[in-house]
Design a protein around this motif. Structure first.
Motif, PDB file in Angstrom:
ATOM      1  N   PHE A 128      -7.096   2.923  -4.352  1.00 19.63           N
ATOM      2  CA  PHE A 128      -5.658   3.014  -4.580  1.00 19.63           C
ATOM      3  C   PHE A 128      -5.312   4.168  -5.515  1.00 19.63           C
ATOM      4  CE2 PHE A 128      -5.088  -1.822  -3.721  1.00 19.63           C
ATOM      5  CZ  PHE A 128      -5.186  -1.602  -2.356  1.00 19.63           C
ATOM      6  N   ALA A 129      -6.196   4.513  -6.432  1.00 20.18           N
ATOM      7  CA  ALA A 129      -5.962   5.666  -7.298  1.00 20.18           C
ATOM      8  C   ALA A 129      -5.968   6.955  -6.473  1.00 20.18           C
ATOM      9  CB  ALA A 129      -7.016   5.732  -8.401  1.00 20.18           C
ATOM     10  N   THR A 130      -6.904   7.047  -5.549  1.00 24.32           N
ATOM     11  CA  THR A 130      -6.974   8.214  -4.665  1.00 24.32           C
ATOM     12  C   THR A 130      -5.742   8.271  -3.766  1.00 24.32           C
ATOM     13  OG1 THR A 130      -9.387   8.099  -4.703  1.00 24.32           O
ATOM     14  CG2 THR A 130      -8.381   9.368  -2.918  1.00 24.32           C
ATOM     15  N   ALA A 131      -5.339   7.125  -3.229  1.00 21.78           N
ATOM     16  CA  ALA A 131      -4.151   7.063  -2.379  1.00 21.78           C
ATOM     17  C   ALA A 131      -2.896   7.443  -3.166  1.00 21.78           C
ATOM     18  CB  ALA A 131      -4.006   5.668  -1.793  1.00 21.78           C
ATOM     19  N   ASN A 132      -2.807   7.008  -4.411  1.00 20.48           N
ATOM     20  CA  ASN A 132      -1.652   7.342  -5.240  1.00 20.48           C
ATOM     21  C   ASN A 132      -1.593   8.841  -5.512  1.00 20.48           C
ATOM     22  OD1 ASN A 132       0.695   6.586  -6.759  1.00 20.48           O
ATOM     23  ND2 ASN A 132      -0.502   6.985  -8.611  1.00 20.48           N
ATOM     24  N   GLU A 133      -2.736   9.447  -5.754  1.00 15.59           N
ATOM     25  CA  GLU A 133      -2.783  10.896  -5.980  1.00 15.59           C
ATOM     26  C   GLU A 133      -2.287  11.639  -4.738  1.00 15.59           C
ATOM     27  OE1 GLU A 133      -3.570  14.451  -8.151  1.00 15.59           O
ATOM     28  OE2 GLU A 133      -3.238  12.366  -8.739  1.00 15.59           O
ATOM     29  N   CYS A 134      -2.711  11.189  -3.594  1.00 13.89           N
ATOM     30  CA  CYS A 134      -2.275  11.772  -2.326  1.00 13.89           C
ATOM     31  C   CYS A 134      -0.756  11.636  -2.173  1.00 13.89           C
ATOM     32  CB  CYS A 134      -3.007  11.091  -1.176  1.00 13.89           C
ATOM     33  SG  CYS A 134      -2.537  11.661   0.451  1.00 13.89           S
ATOM     34  N   TRP A 158       4.786  14.353  -2.472  1.00 11.96           N
ATOM     35  CA  TRP A 158       6.150  14.534  -2.952  1.00 11.96           C
ATOM     36  C   TRP A 158       6.303  15.751  -3.853  1.00 11.96           C
ATOM     37  CZ3 TRP A 158      10.104  12.508  -0.695  1.00 11.96           C
ATOM     38  CH2 TRP A 158       9.940  11.353   0.051  1.00 11.96           C
ATOM     39  N   LYS A 159       5.309  16.027  -4.688  1.00  9.99           N
ATOM     40  CA  LYS A 159       5.397  17.168  -5.610  1.00  9.99           C
ATOM     41  C   LYS A 159       5.319  18.509  -4.883  1.00  9.99           C
ATOM     42  CE  LYS A 159       3.346  14.858  -9.549  1.00  9.99           C
ATOM     43  NZ  LYS A 159       2.121  14.701 -10.332  1.00  9.99           N
ATOM     44  N   ARG A 160       4.393  18.610  -3.941  1.00 12.52           N
ATOM     45  CA  ARG A 160       4.146  19.880  -3.256  1.00 12.52           C
ATOM     46  C   ARG A 160       4.947  20.034  -1.970  1.00 12.52           C
ATOM     47  NH1 ARG A 160      -2.377  19.476  -3.949  1.00 12.52           N
ATOM     48  NH2 ARG A 160      -2.370  19.526  -6.211  1.00 12.52           N
ATOM     49  N   HIS A 161       5.550  18.949  -1.516  1.00 10.36           N
ATOM     50  CA  HIS A 161       6.290  18.958  -0.250  1.00 10.36           C
ATOM     51  C   HIS A 161       5.435  19.533   0.869  1.00 10.36           C
ATOM     52  CE1 HIS A 161       9.873  17.808  -2.432  1.00 10.36           C
ATOM     53  NE2 HIS A 161       9.615  18.765  -3.292  1.00 10.36           N
ATOM     54  N   ASP A 162       4.188  19.105   0.893  1.00  9.13           N
ATOM     55  CA  ASP A 162       3.237  19.605   1.873  1.00  9.13           C
ATOM     56  C   ASP A 162       2.346  18.454   2.328  1.00  9.13           C
ATOM     57  OD1 ASP A 162       1.941  21.414   3.485  1.00  9.13           O
ATOM     58  OD2 ASP A 162       0.782  22.345   1.874  1.00  9.13           O
TER      59      ASP A 162
END
Length: 107
Positions: free
Chosen positions: A41-47, A52-56
């Motif tokens: 879930f930590a990895t999924a949250n980073e993704c 949202w931050k990079r809009h990519d």
């Protein structure tokens, strides 16, 4: 364990109560990668945050031998992302399981 944004995990071959619960989703969605013990879930949250931050677009590579838990890891990742998308739409925590999540997980 985490190696940067890489998660190396072992399939325990048995259920661990609470490890992938709604409470675990809520806990990991509130923290950055590395703040809490390593978890899918930590990895999924980073993704999700990077999306949202990079809009990519983001990509998660899940690798391992036969029986290592790749399919289950994919389901857990999608479960987390679905819950996050429902949270961003303002749905209450108790309604995070939706028809969208069920359709994704069934696929």
């Amino acid at each position: 364990t985490n190696i940067g944004s890489i998660l190396a995990s072992v399939n325990p071959y048995k259920p661990i109560p609470g490890l992938y619960s709604v409470d675990a989703i809520d806990l990991y969605r509130q923290h950055r990668l590395g703040d809490l013990p390593p978890h899918i879930f930590a990895t999924a949250n980073e993704c999700y945050c990077c999306l949202w931050k990079r809009h990519d677009s983001q990509c998660v590579l899940i690798s391992g031998e036969s029986g290592a838990g790749k399919t289950e890891s994919t389901k857990l990742l999608l479960k987390f992302l679905s819950a996050m998308s429902q949270t961003s739409l303002g749905a209450p925590a108790s309604e995070k399981s939706t028809r969208v999540e069920e359709a994704i997980l069934e696929s």
